[in-house]
Each structure stands twice: as structure tokens, then as C-alpha cells.
Write a protein that holds these residues in place. Structure first.
Motif, short mmCIF file in Angstrom:
data_model
loop_
_atom_site.label_atom_id
_atom_site.label_comp_id
_atom_site.label_asym_id
_atom_site.label_seq_id
_atom_site.Cartn_x
_atom_site.Cartn_y
_atom_site.Cartn_z
N THR A 775 20.55 18.01 72.39
CA THR A 775 19.99 17.71 70.78
C THR A 775 20.69 18.64 69.88
O THR A 775 20.26 18.45 68.63
N GLY A 776 21.49 19.01 70.11
CA GLY A 776 22.60 20.03 69.33
C GLY A 776 21.79 21.27 68.71
O GLY A 776 21.95 21.42 67.62
N ALA A 777 20.68 21.46 69.58
CA ALA A 777 19.94 22.58 69.00
C ALA A 777 20.51 23.92 68.91
O ALA A 777 20.34 25.05 68.24
N ILE A 778 21.54 24.00 70.12
CA ILE A 778 22.30 25.15 70.02
C ILE A 778 23.72 24.93 69.40
O ILE A 778 24.60 24.14 70.17
N VAL A 779 23.95 25.68 68.33
CA VAL A 779 25.48 25.61 67.73
C VAL A 779 26.16 26.98 67.86
O VAL A 779 25.59 27.90 67.54
N PHE A 780 27.42 26.95 68.46
CA PHE A 780 28.06 28.05 68.73
C PHE A 780 29.57 28.09 68.09
O PHE A 780 29.77 26.86 67.61
N GLY A 781 29.93 28.91 67.50
CA GLY A 781 31.12 29.14 66.77
C GLY A 781 31.47 30.50 66.11
O GLY A 781 31.00 31.38 66.39
N ASP A 782 32.50 30.34 65.31
CA ASP A 782 32.95 31.65 64.72
C ASP A 782 32.43 32.00 63.38
O ASP A 782 32.68 31.03 62.41
N LEU A 783 31.53 32.70 63.16
CA LEU A 783 30.89 32.95 61.89
C LEU A 783 31.93 33.40 60.79
O LEU A 783 31.64 33.49 59.65
N ASN A 784 32.85 33.73 61.00
CA ASN A 784 34.05 34.28 60.23
C ASN A 784 34.81 33.04 59.61
O ASN A 784 35.40 33.16 58.29
N ASP A 785 34.68 31.81 60.23
CA ASP A 785 35.48 30.85 59.65
C ASP A 785 34.58 29.82 58.93
O ASP A 785 33.71 29.31 59.49
N PRO A 786 34.62 29.61 57.76
CA PRO A 786 33.83 28.99 56.84
C PRO A 786 33.48 27.70 57.27
O PRO A 786 32.59 26.85 56.73
N GLU A 787 34.70 27.22 57.92
CA GLU A 787 34.62 25.74 58.36
C GLU A 787 33.85 25.58 59.42
O GLU A 787 33.32 24.23 59.47
N THR A 788 33.22 26.47 59.91
CA THR A 788 32.55 26.15 61.15
C THR A 788 30.92 25.50 60.82
O THR A 788 30.38 26.09 60.08
N ARG A 789 30.56 25.06 61.77
CA ARG A 789 28.98 24.49 61.63
C ARG A 789 28.06 25.70 61.51
O ARG A 789 27.31 25.70 60.94
N VAL A 790 28.50 26.44 62.49
CA VAL A 790 27.54 27.65 62.83
C VAL A 790 27.48 28.84 61.41
O VAL A 790 26.58 29.08 61.06
N ALA A 791 28.67 28.87 61.04
CA ALA A 791 29.04 29.41 59.67
C ALA A 791 28.19 28.87 58.61
O ALA A 791 27.39 29.55 57.81
N GLN A 792 28.32 27.43 58.79
CA GLN A 792 27.78 26.79 57.59
C GLN A 792 26.27 26.63 57.60
O GLN A 792 25.51 27.01 56.45
N MET A 793 25.57 26.61 58.95
CA MET A 793 24.35 26.68 59.01
C MET A 793 23.71 27.98 58.82
O MET A 793 22.69 28.15 58.09
N TRP A 794 24.40 28.95 58.98
CA TRP A 794 23.79 30.40 58.61
C TRP A 794 24.05 30.68 56.99
O TRP A 794 23.00 31.28 56.50
N GLU A 795 25.07 30.01 56.53
CA GLU A 795 25.04 30.22 55.08
C GLU A 795 23.93 29.48 54.45
O GLU A 795 23.27 30.07 53.50
N GLU A 796 23.73 28.52 54.79
CA GLU A 796 22.54 27.58 54.21
C GLU A 796 21.12 28.11 54.51
O GLU A 796 20.34 28.11 53.56
N GLU A 797 20.93 28.47 55.82
CA GLU A 797 19.52 28.77 56.16
C GLU A 797 19.53 30.35 55.95
O GLU A 797 18.35 30.86 56.13
N GLN A 798 20.23 31.19 55.59
CA GLN A 798 20.13 32.62 55.48
C GLN A 798 18.97 32.64 54.08
O GLN A 798 19.10 32.19 53.16
N GLY A 799 17.95 33.69 54.55
CA GLY A 799 16.91 33.85 53.68
C GLY A 799 15.89 32.55 53.47
O GLY A 799 15.05 32.49 52.77
N LYS A 800 16.03 31.51 54.45
CA LYS A 800 15.39 30.17 54.46
C LYS A 800 14.76 30.20 55.78
O LYS A 800 13.84 31.00 56.33
N ARG A 801 15.31 29.33 56.55
CA ARG A 801 14.68 29.06 57.75
C ARG A 801 15.33 30.00 58.97
O ARG A 801 14.69 30.49 59.98
#
Lengths: 825, 480
Positions: A775-801
Motif C-alpha cells: 500500500t506504500g504506507a511505509i515511505v523511506f528515504g533521505d530527509l535532507n533531499d527535498p526531492e524525496t517523497r519522504v522529505a516532501q511528505m514530512w514537509e507537508e504533514e508537519q504540524g498536521k497529520r
């Protein structure tokens, strides 16, 4: 035939009966993916599907439903009929005549189905063709066909014919069969009358099995001609109509085996006994013509091998045939009618029209089902780990805890709490289950969500000749199944349960089942989320001399955390799309050489899993006036029909890891890339780190688990050791271990990128759990790289979900969880 | 050492002992053949040690899995026993160092045995350090040794490393202090030795003690220095042991009250253990005139104080758990009281807080039987205290999914028996071959605190009846 469902298009899903499409159904991986696409939420997608489930025993699918209603199997037909009537009423259709039944949530489900016309689906797990016809009728009323149901790409998985099998068993008994070949079949074990069948097998002149071991059936055969392992063989498959797949070998045969197909070619006296040549030839004449513009056959073949799958652009219509003419009804769904009025969806190209006589069907259902039956009904189900039992000798699967009960190494009788109280049963008490002339003694497990008046028992256990790991694990439940109207029914409508002497402890990796009102898992409902993306989230605040602060703003370290100048490996886990299936657990075990420890050691609470999926049941609301101790006691009790939440739990790779500071010998340290790393050869095993881990994800090697007769699983001989991943150390006794974020993959990925003088790309480095997550529930990657899905998800959901588990203790995990959003009406 | 003792004080030495009597009474059991009672007791100790060694073999050979620990409860009996033994070891230093500095003369009769007990208890605690690690053959990595692993050092942040320093320092200082104190007495035994072996053995052990005034002067100075060095250790060792828990993040462990609470508890249990052993010793070796009811009374008073401190600490923990508003903390303490280990908690409360309060009653305080029973009860209670802190905090911490129970195995029990075997084997060897009471120090107070002297100074009573005693070397002319 079983159609393909498209849950991605379904805004409303109603599952009735054993409709475990996220768990044990063929194709559940695909369905899980589709389902999760609907369940995922983001700033651009604030809608998700609503899922109703009416079922007997709590399944993975039921656990994910927004509304789940326990029903008895004897009510199933009436529930479908009632749903039909409600939907018909709302769509202006005529009602059918069926006994009335009161089922919670049914009216809501009907309303939602009609409101989401064309974007809704009803699925039934019934083996009763009448129920399936009525389900088709509802789907027809709500315009599901062609939208959420695709009859074109019908599933071929697990296709079979119960009637034909029954006839064969009969013929064997009558001595009418001269020769029999068993290929991937073990009826002596898994046919309800397998024992008698085995005895009668002597009457068959020639008995050949292709099994890789002397299993229950093979041991009664004259000849056993072991087939290659699938990793050693060529082959092909058409799991769904119009989807062709090629199987190619990855290793040379280890043993002196021969492909079953080659054996057949030899015995058939073929001139060319080479199966590979035969296979290629078959593709050349049957599949290649469907490929337009693929160039030469060699090109086409090479490309298909490379892709692993071939999908013709247009599926030839001739593949779809009206059901009345197809002679392979399915054991799992939409069984062919044999004695009942024939009524099927007639195929017209890719769409279908419904043309059955619902009133006749309703009359039949009215006779078969009862609104109130007093009998104790036994449901046979598959566990997602062991399935039908053919893989029972795989110790990884035996030790894989059932996602719902979190029990392993056994089957057990799941009983509802009310029955347990009435019979004075506690978990582990042995009971005698009698029905259909068969009886077993089996321990009970009190299962929240189990419908009252019913019990459930998993098939796939009680193997006699599976191998060292699988033999004598649990009890065989197949004999409780029986042929009803030409299809195999996995329900025993009337069983007698009596308390037996003794106890048998069930190995569970989790023995406390409620969340104790702790904000470990954060939840909200969709309407709240739509109002406020941070709904349901718990933000801890710490009082300080400078006023209230978030825990992460306070630090005793001057530098305020590690600096990750290059990579910062992190993870986002979406609790909405995690179905709890547990594929990640097994993937992690295999990738990281996690030892199997066996039933007794699981009872001792020492399973070695680096990744687990915590499953919490909801508790009933606690009265305000209850005292503190009483409140805690009540919170420990799961509701009769609980809401369920799954939380994958693994090393959180804390930036301020409590385990790191306490290790006396610096065996666990922090990497410059955000990893909490374990240096096995430095560890002396004080276990201080494990004690101080708030997430309890660290595992000690209590014993030597390899080359040890006491742990004769897969690390005790050369063959078993072929399972081991050569990139990962096998840990010594006395050493602590835990999730490493698959550091071996990270290193490999970085090196590959370095060799090509570039940065690693997103998705190139991925943990085994993330890779296996359908289901893609687990997303792994480099949080320092703004291009990664994991960084974008964190950016988007910070303070939200986005939330970190136990944020208040300020350990700063690298893993973010996303709030679970339910879509309750 | 001479100083003024108020004549209203209770005498510390009874029976009108002279210097010669002291030497005779204490040396007697060293020089005589082992008694039957000693033989039996020693044999039992060896059996316990044997059983324990088998358990230790299983623990070391097969792994920590031989114990009842699991993924959630990583420490249980091992660290419970470790802390328990370290705690017991506290009385020795307190008696020999702090009470020396405070010039509490009553310590002289019991300090030797108490110090020996300290050393043996610390050795038992050390046994658990070695038993509990997963790879004992690498346990030396906890020491900051120069090495070839790229100069890999210990983690100075880790309380376990602090523990290693604290315990090893404590053991070393206690051992040296104890041994220095033994030298004059060893020389006495040497001088009285009738066999050559004894003469040589005690000769070597006494380091050529010559009893000269200068030697005595140096001896006094060294004792004072060592007392000064040991004094902070009384506070530091258990403070550091408590930090194993206090610096963690686990609710029920993460508590700032731990250092004083642990030190008080350690002294509490240490005094109880000293009482247990001393009451046996005074019976078996007939030392009732040296280890008097008065000694017991004084020590019981310390037990009341430390027991009450511990009790207040327990209640404070509950208050803070409520006051903190932290849900996990609150649950941890409610769970102690009412969870699956409620029986351990209430055993602890009964043994440690309620039962010592009986010692407010003078009759109980001065009753040998009652004190003996209470001293054992206190140590049971203190064992439960450590079990409660360690196991009930761990078994239900943050994530309910991991909650588990701990059940000890036979090997858990066997390893505990090992330390009892070790402790009593060493103690009986000590009691047989070394003077259990410090002769030199008893002699030093004989002039001021023996019953005859105090009697002589009581205003209303004449000392006439003791004329014969006055002719002996113990006779104190100044007193006249």
C-alpha cells in the motif's frame, strides 16, 4: 468466475461475509494497493472511501473498515437480501421477499452505496451462488459493473472445481481411477475427507506425486518425482485474464529434481523433452500474436523476460465467456450454480448486464438462512501467514504473528467474549469441538469482534508430514468443511463445544491489547480532518521557566542534536494506508537474517522480530466516576466489537537515542546520517539499551540461534542457511540487535551512486519493509533531499497529520507517523 | 584514644573484661579446631555454592536465555540481586568510616565483621555484573583499557561505566581499609601461634607488625585517611547505582529522588544484614560481652531512621507521579500498587515501612529474637524494593503492545543461591581464620567504656569490689 475489483474507484466499499480482500483473498496485494490509494489523504486529497464490513470473525479487512458489524454465517444471505431491499428502495426498484433482519449499519451502508452510484462496490465472500447472484444484483443497481468491477480481467488465481473434485474422490473410492498425478496438490491433508481418501488411494493403480517432500499425499504414492523449486524452474502464468507472466529460474537446481512439465513431456513421449523449448514455442504460437509491434519473437521474448509480465494492449474478447459455459467455477467467489436457478451476469464485451431472477434467488436464500439461529456456528478461515497450509513448513511463516490475534505457531478456537464468560473459559483453556463426525481438542482465544454464537478456527494447521517446522503445529480443521450444493463450504453450521481438561498456552507476541488511552496512536474522523488537518493530534507541551514549550525546544545538549550534513535517513508511516497485513515483518526477517526462535521462546516473549505491527483494540468508554485503579482495569478490556488500529513499530532511529547514552561500551552509536547503529561485535549484552528503549524494539540474542539443535529452523544446516542474506551478519549469542534501516542496502545504494558519480536517487535506496509494502504506507528515504517523497511528505504533514510517537520524551525519532483518519458516518 | 565517657552511658564491653580476656576471647576461635557447628554451616555454604556454580555454568554456557527475561523485561533478578548486595555492602563502610569520624565507640565491636560483610557483599554484587552480561568473556571492555581497536574507549555517558568505577573503587578501598585494620590483630595471632604454619601464615599476613608506638601512630593516621576516603563512597556508590535507573527514560526509573532514597535504603538493608550476622556470631562464638544488647539497640535505631526515610521516599514518589501530570508516570505507580505485581509492592511496603516501626518499642528493640526476625524481614523487603523498581517499571512501560510479565526460572534462583553460597563460604572462612572482632580497638575503649570502668565512675557506687581487676593490665590509674 471472479472478476477483478477496482477499489481505487470505489468511494464506498461494502464487504459481506468472508470478503477478506485485504488479507487472504487471491489478489489481495493488488486490492490492498488500490484500497490504500483511496484511503490516503494529503493537502490535495481530502476525501477517502468509506468501508463497511459485515463479517463473522475479525479479519484484516474488517479491522480496516470504518464500520464493522459482526454477523453469523447463517445470517449472511439475509444481510445481502436486506441490503438489496434497502438499495432497491432507494433506487426505486422492487423489493424481494426475504425474512427481515436487523443489522447495525446496514441502512447507512445502503444510503452511502446509492449516493455513490457508479463509485461503490459490494463484495461477498460467500460460497453460496445465490448470495453471489444477489450481490451482483446490488452491484448492478449501484452501477458498479465496469466501474468498480471488471469482469473482463477475471482472476484465474485459485480457480478450481469443487464438484469435479468431489466426483474424483467418489471415483477413487469406487476404484474407478487407474492413475493419478498430484501436482501442487495435497488432498490427503486438505480435503475434508482426506483421511478416507488416503485410505482409498490404494485402489488407484498408478499414483505419482510431484511434491518436493513426502507430504501427506506423496507418502501414499508409488512414485514421487520431485519438481524443481520455483526458483529453479521455467514457467508462465496468467493470474488474471490478459496478464501473462513468465517465470524464470534464478539458481541451478540444488537437488536432482526434474521440472514436472518435463516429466510430463517425457512420459507423453514428446520428441523434444526440453520444457524451456516447449514454453517458448507455446508463447510463440499463443501469446506472441497478441503482441503488436514487438518485433521478432526473440525481441518480444527477451522484453517479456525483462519485464516479467506481458499485457496485450487489447484483450481478445473471446477470452471472456458467459459463465454458464465456463467449466471452472471458483472456490473463493461467485461459485457456479449447480442446483439453483441459473442466473449470471452475461458478458457483453467489457461491460456486463445483470439478468438473473432475483426473486427466485431470494426464495432460495430465505430457505437457507435464518435471522436468529441458536446453534454455535464454526467458521473456518485462513490466516494470512499460513494460508491453506501448503507452506506450513516455513518457520518464518509459522513465527509470523497473525495480524489480528498476534498469535503464532498454533491455530486456536476464536471465541467471542460472551461465550467465554458463559462457559468460564480463559485463553489457553482446551475445548472439544465436535461437528460433522469430527472432533478436536484445541485451546481457545477470546477474540474481540467475533460474532456472538460463532467460533472461528484457522485451516492450514495440523500438518502431519510437512517437515520439521510444520509438523504437529495446531490441529487440522479441514474435516469441518463440507460440500454444500456443489461448493466447498468453510462453515460448520452446528458444532458442539465443551470444556476439555487441560491447557495449551498460545504463543502471542502481544498480550496486552488495548492502548490504555495513551496518545501513541493518534486518530481523527474524516470530517474533523477536513476542518482541521491537525485534528486528533496530540502535541505535548512542557512547562518551563520561559512558559510552555514543545519538548523538542528543550535540550540539555548544547549543540541541540546531531547535524546530518549529507544524508538523513528517515521514514514516514501512513497509518491510514497500513492495512496491518504484515508483509513487511516477513520481508524484514528474510532481509536481515532475523532468527526464528520457536513456539516456546515466543511464549517466553523473546521473538526476535525487528519490525512488528502493534495491533490495538479500542476499549469501551470509561465512566467518569470510576476510580483510578478501576479506570485502568476497564481500559484493559477490549470492546466486544472494537475499532482496530495497526501501528508498525521498529527502531525509531532517535536523534537523541536513550539507548546510545547508556551503553557502557559504545556498541550502539549514532551515524552521521541519522542512523542509530548497532555494532554487534562491540556489544557485550548488558541489555541496558533495550530497557531504556521507550519503543521496546531491541532484541537480545538470548541463545545462539544458529548451529544449535535447539533452534533447528533455517540456521542449523547448509540448506537452511541458503535463506540467509550474505550482506547481513548472523548475530552471536549475547548480542543485542535491532532494525538498522537496512543499512546494507543504504551502503550498497550509496556505493552504486558513487561509482556513477552522482547522488542516490529517491527510491533507489529502500528498506525491505518499505519495498514489500503493497500500500506504500511505509515511505523511506533521505530527509535532507527535498526531492524525496519522504522529505516532501514530512514537509507537508508537519504540524498536521505528522506526529512522532512519544514526542514528549524528546528522543526525536527519524520516523514520522501520520494520524489515522477514519471515515465514520 | 583516651577520652572522657559519661558514666551514665551504657557500657560497651561487659563481663569485666581485661586486655588479656579480650585477646583470649577473640583469638580462641581462630586457634581452636573448627567446631561441629562451623563444619556443618560451612558444608551447607559449599553445597549452595556448588548449586550456584552449576547455574552460573548454564548461564554462561547457554546464554542469558536461561533466565526468565524477555524483550520487555531486560533486567530482573540479576540487577535486583546486584543492587541488593551492593546495598547490603553499605553498612560496613558506614560503620568503619563515618562512625569512626563521628567517634562512635560502639562501632568497635562490630566494624570488623561489618567490613568483611561489605567486601563479601560487594563480591556477590560483582558476580551479578559478570553473570548478567550476554558475553561475559568481553566484560573487560567496560574498563577504560588501552587497546588496539583504534583506541576504542568506554562510554563515559553510561551509568554502567560509572557503576564499574564506583563498585571497583568501593571494593578496593573497603578491602584496604579492612585489611589495614586487621594487621595489629593478625600480629597478635602470629605472636600467639603454636604451629609453624600458623606462625608463617599470620606472619606474612601481618606485614611484620611490630607494635611500636611509631607503628601505632602511623596505623592511626592511615586509618583516619582511609576513613576520610571511604566516607564519600558511602554516599557515592549507591547514588551511582541509583543513576542506572534515574538517568533513564522509563517511568518509575526516571526519578530525581533516587540517590538519597537508594543510599538510605542501602544503609537500612546493610544494618539489617549486620544485625543478622552479628546476632549469629555472638551466639556461636560466645561474644555476648562484646556485642551487647546495647549495640543491637543502637543499630535498631538507625534502622528505624533509614526505614522511615525509605518510607517517606515511597510516598514522595507517589505524590510526584500525581503532581507531574505525566500519564505514563502515574500509570507506572498505580500499576505497582494494583497491577499484576501488587504482591511484590505490598511485601515491600510491609517489610520496609511498617515492620521497622515496631522498633520504636524498646522491648522489641532490645529483644534478640525480635531483632533477628526483623533484620531478615527488612532484607526481604529491600530485595522486593529493587524487584519492584526494576521489574514493575519495565514490564509495563510506554507501549502497551510490549507489556509482558517476568517469571524467574530455576537458573535465576540458582544464580541467586550462588551468591548466598559465595557470601557464606567467605564469611565462615573469615569467621574461622580471622578475628571477627577488632581486638585492638576493643582494647582501646576498654579503659573508658567497659562496664567496670563506667561502674567505677558512677557517683553512687564505689568501685571497691573490683580490686582484683585493678591489678590486671586493664587497670586504669587515671580513673582513680
Amino acid at each position: 468466475m471472479v472478476p477483478t475489483y477496482n477499489f481505487e474507484n470505489a468511494d464506498v466499499v461494502v464487504g459481506i461475509g468472508a470478503a477478506d480482500f485485504l488479507g487472504t483473498w487471491p489478489g489481495s496485494t493488488e486490492y490492498s494497493y488500490q484500497y490504500a490509494q483511496q484511503r490516503k489523504l494529503s493537502k490535495d486529497k481530502k476525501q477517502m472511501s468509506r468501508h463497511y464490513q459485515f463479517e463473522t470473525t475479525l479479519s484484516i479487512t474488517g479491522a480496516n473498515a470504518d464500520h464493522r458489524t459482526p454477523i453469523k454465517p447463517s445470517q449472511e444471505g439475509l444481510v445481502v437480501a436486506a441490503l438489496y431491499n434497502q438499495v432497491a428502495k432507494l433506487t426505486g426498484g422492487a423489493a424481494i421477499n426475504a425474512p427481515a433482519i436487523q443489522v447495525t449499519n446496514l441502512d447507512k451502508a445502503a444510503k452511502d452505496l446509492v449516493a455513490a452510484k457508479g463509485r461503490a462496490v459490494v463484495i461477498s465472500g460467500s460460497k453460496d451462488v445465490n448470495v453471489q447472484i444477489l450481490t451482483n444484483a446490488i452491484n448492478s443497481l449501484i452501477g458498479a459493473n465496469g466501474k468498480t468491477i471488471d469482469f473482463g480481467a477475471a482472476s484465474n488465481l485459485k480457480a478450481g472445481n469443487d464438484t469435479a473434485m468431489a466426483a474424483f474422490v467418489q471415483e477413487v473410492q469406487q476404484g474407478k481411477v487407474a492413475a493419478v498425478l498430484f501436482y501442487n496438490a495435497n488432498p490427503v491433508y486438505d480435503y475434508p475427507t482426506g483421511k478416507t481418501f488416503g485410505e482409498n488411494l490404494q485402489k488407484v493403480g498408478l499414483r505419482i506425486s510431484f511434491a518436493d517432500r513426502f507430504d501427506e499425499t506423496a507418502s501414499l504414492c508409488e512414485y514421487v518425482c520431485p519438481d524443481h523449486h520455483y526458483l529453479e524452474s521455467w514457467g508462465d502464468a496468467e493470474p488474471k485474464r490478459g496478464y501473462y507472466s513468465v517465470i524464470q529460474p534464478t539458481i541451478n537446481p540444488i537437488f536432482k529434481t526434474r521440472a514436472a512439465q518435463e516429466s510430463l513431456l517425457t512420459w507423453a513421449g514428446a520428441t523434444n523433452k526440453n520444457y524451456f523449448a516447449y514454453l517458448q514455442n507455446f508463447w510463440r504460437t499463443n501469446v506472441y500474436p497478441q503482441a503488436k509491434g514487438a518485433g521478432s519473437f526473440e525481441n518480444f521474448w527477451t522484453q517479456t523476460l525483462h519485464d516479467g509480465v506481458f499485457e496485450p494492449k487489447t484483450v481478445s474478447a473471446s477470452i471472456i465467456q458467459p459463465e454458464t459455459q465456463v467449466n471452472n467455477s471458483n472456490t473463493n467467489d461467485a461459485a457456479r450454480p449447480l442446483t439453483q436457478p441459473t442466473a449470471t451476469p452475461a458478458a457483453t464485451g467489457s461491460g456486463v448486464t445483470f439478468n438473473a431472477d432475483v426473486n427466485a434467488v431470494a426464495a432460495a436464500i430465505g430457505q437457507t438462512y435464518k435471522a436468529n439461529s441458536n446453534a454455535t456456528e464454526l467458521v473456518l478461515y485462513e490466516k494470512s501467514g499460513i494460508g491453506n497450509g501448503d507452506q506450513a513448513n516455513n518457520p518464518y511463516l509459522q513465527e509470523f504473528p497473525d495480524p489480528i490475534s498476534r498469535a503464532c505457531w498454533d491455530n486456536y478456537l476464536a471465541v467471542p467474549k460472551k461465550m467465554a464468560v458463559a462457559m468460564e473459559l480463559v485463553q489457553g483453556d482446551l475445548v472439544k469441538v465436535e461437528g460433522k463426525g469430527y472432533s478436536i481438542e484445541i485451546p481457545v482465544l477470546i477474540q474481540p469482534g467475533q460474532a456472538e454464537g460463532t467460533v472461528a478456527l484457522a485451516i492450514g494447521y495440523g500438518r502431519e508430514k510437512a517437515g520439521k517446522a510444520g509438523n504437529k503445529v495446531g490441529k487440522n480443521a479441514y474435516p469441518f468443511a463440507s460440500l454444500v450444493n456443489g461448493t466447498m463450504s468453510f462453515v460448520a453450521p452446528d458444532v458442539k463445544i465443551s470444556k476439555a481438561k487441560g491447557k495449551w498456552e498460545i504463543a502471542q507476541v502481544q498480550t496486552h491489547h488495548t492502548i490504555m488511552a495513551r496518545p501513541i496512536v493518534q486518530e481523527a474522523n474524516l470530517n474533523e480532518y477536513q476542518q482541521n488537518p491537525a485534528a486528533g493530534s496530540f502535541r505535548p507541551v512542557v512547562e518551563s521557566s520561559e512558559g510552555p514549550k514543545s519538548p523538542t525546544e528543550i535540550n540539555i545538549w548544547k549543540a541541540n542534536g546531531h547535524k546530518y550534513l549529507n544524508h538523513s535517513w528517515g521514514m514516514v508511516i501512513d497509518m491510514n494506508s497500513c492495512t496491518g497485513c504484515g508483509a513487511c515483518v516477513v520481508a524484514c526477517n528474510v532481509e536481515n537474517n532475523v532468527p526464528v526462535v520457536g513456539r516456546q521462546e515466543v511464549i517466553n516473549r523473546r521473538e526476535m522480530h525487528w519490525l512488528r505491527i502493534d495491533r490495538y483494540y479500542s476499549a469501551d468508554p470509561v465512566p467518569e466516576e470510576a476510580g483510578l485503579i478501576e479506570k485502568n482495569r476497564l481500559l484493559e478490556e477490549a470492546s466486544a466489537n472494537p475499532e482496530v488500529v495497526f501501528q508498525p513499530m521498529l527502531c525509531q532511529h532517535c536523534q537523541q537515542a536513550p539507548c546510545e547514552t547508556v551503553c557502557p561500551v559504545l556498541a550502539t552509536t549514532h551515524s552521521s546520517e541519522g542512523l542509530n547503529q548497532m555494532t554487534y561485535n562491540r556489544c557485550i549484552g548488558t541489555r541496558y539499551c533495550a530497557n531504556n528503549c521507550p519503543y521496546k524494539v531491541r532484541r537480545l540474542n538470548w541463545f545462539k540461534y544458529h548451529n544449535n539443535e535447539k533452534f533447528d529452523f533455517h540456521m542449523n544446516n547448509d540448506l537452511g542457511k541458503m535463506v540467509l542474506n550474505p550482506d547481513v551478519t548472523v548475530r552471536a549469542r549475547g548480542v543485542m540487535e535491532k532494525c538498522s534501516f537496512c543499512v546494507q542496502r543504504i551502503q550498497e545504494g550509496k556505493l552504486n551512486a558513487k561509482k556513477e558519480r552522482r547522488r542516490p536517487k529517491d527510491g533507489e535506496i529502500i528498506t525491505a519493509c518499505a519495498q514489500s509494502c503493497a500500500t506504500g504506507a511505509i515511505v523511506f528515504g533521505d530527509l535532507n533531499d527535498p526531492e524525496t517523497r519522504v522529505a516532501q511528505m514530512w514537509e507537508e504533514e508537519q504540524g498536521k497529520r505528522g506526529f512522532r510517537v512519544l514526542e514528549e520524551i524528546n528522543v526525536r525519532p527519524q520516523i514520522t507517523y501520520l494520524t489515522k483518519i477514519r471515515n465514520k458516518a | 584514644m583516651s577520652h572522657v565517657v559519661s558514666p551514665v552511658r551504657e557500657p560497651l564491653v561487659l563481663g569485666g573484661k581485661t586486655y588479656a580476656d579480650v585477646t583470649e576471647d577473640i583469638c580462641r576461635q581462630v586457634e581452636a579446631k573448627p567446631t561441629k557447628l562451623w563444619n556443618i554451616a560451612f558444608l551447607i555454604s559449599l553445597v549452595l555454592l556448588g548449586i550456584g556454580m552449576y547455574s552460573a555454568y548454564r548461564t554462561w554456557w547457554y546464554g542469558i536465555g536461561e533466565w526468565g527475561l524477555n524483550k520487555t523485561v531486560g533486567w530482573a533478578w540479576d540487577i535486583t540481586n546486584f543492587v541488593w548486595w551492593v546495598g547490603i555492602g553499605h553498612a560496613g563502610t558506614l560503620i568503619s568510616a563515618i562512625l569512626l569520624l563521628f567517634r562512635q565507640k560502639w562501632r568497635t565491636a562490630i566494624n570488623r565483621a561489618a567490613e568483611a560483610m561489605t567486601i563479601f557483599a560487594v563480591l556477590c554484587a560483582g558476580t551479578f555484573i559478570l553473570l548478567h552480561v550476554g558475553r561475559v568473556w568481553l566484560a573487560y571492555w567496560c574498563l577504560p583499557l588501552p587497546n588496539t581497536y583504534g583506541s576504542l574507549w568506554v562510554n563515559f555517558n553510561s551509568p554502567l561505566v560509572w557503576d564499574v568505577f564506583a563498585i571497583s573503587t568501593y571494593l578496593t578501598v573497603s578491602l584496604v581499609f579492612w585489611y589495614i585494620g586487621l594487621i595489629p590483630d593478625l600480629a597478635t595471632i602470629r605472636d600467639r601461634a603454636k604451629t609453624k604454619t600458623a606462625r608463617i601464615a599470620y606472619g606474612i599476613l601481618s606485614f611484620g607488625w611490630d607494635g611500636a608506638a611509631k607503628t601505632w601512630q602511623r596505623y592511626e593516621a592511615v586509618s583516619l585517611i582511609l576513613a576520610g576516603l571511604s566516607t564519600p563512597l558511602v554516599l557515592s556508590v549507591h547514588t551511582i547505582v541509583s543513576m542506572d535507573f534515574a538517568t533513564s527514560v522509563i517511568p518509575g526509573w526516571h526519578t530525581t529522588i533516587f540517590p538519597p532514597y537508594f543510599v538510605a535504603g542501602a544503609i537500612f538493608s546493610g544494618f539489617a544484614m549486620v544485625l543478622t550476622l552479628m546476632l549469629i556470631t555472638r551466639e556461636v562464638f560466645d561474644l555476648k560481652e562484646y556485642i551487647t544488647i546495647q549495640h543491637m539497640d543502637v543499630m535498631n535505631k538507625i534502622i528505624i531512621i533509614t526505614g522511615s526515610i525509605v518510607g517517606v521516599a515511597y510516598i514522595t514518589e507517589f505524590f510526584i507521579a500525581w503532581y507531574s501530570g505525566v500519564q505514563y508516570e502515574q500509570y507506572a505507580f498505580l500499576n505497582r500498587m494494583s497491577g499484576p505485581y501488587w504482591w511484590a509492592y505490598w511485601s515491600m511496603m510491609t517489610c520496609n515501612v511498617i515492620s521497622p516501626q515496631l522498633l520504636w518499642i524498646k522491648k522489641i528493640r532490645q529483644s534478640v529474637v525480635a531483632t533477628f526476625i526483623l533484620s531478615i524481614v527488612v532484607n526481604i523487603g529491600m530485595w522486593f524494593e529493587r524487584f519492584v523498581i526494576i521489574v514493575t517499571s519495565l514490564h509495563r512501560d510506554y507501549l502497551p503492545s510490549s507489556w509482558a510479565m517476568f517469571y524467574p526460572t530455576l537458573v535465576d534462583i540458582g544464580d541467586y543461591i550462588l551468591t548466598f553460597g559465595l557470601f557464606f563460604t567467605l564469611f565462615f572462612l573469615f569467621a574461622k581464620f580471622l578475628p571477627v572482632v577488632n581486638m585492638a580497638e576493643i582494647k582501646a575503649i576498654l579503659k573508658t567504656s567497659s562496664d567496670i570502668q563506667l561502674e567505677a565512675h558512677k557517683p553512687t557506687v564505689k568501685a571497691a569490689s573490683h580490686s582484683e581487676a585493678q591489678t590486671r593490665p586493664a587497670y586504669n590509674k587515671d580513673a582513680e
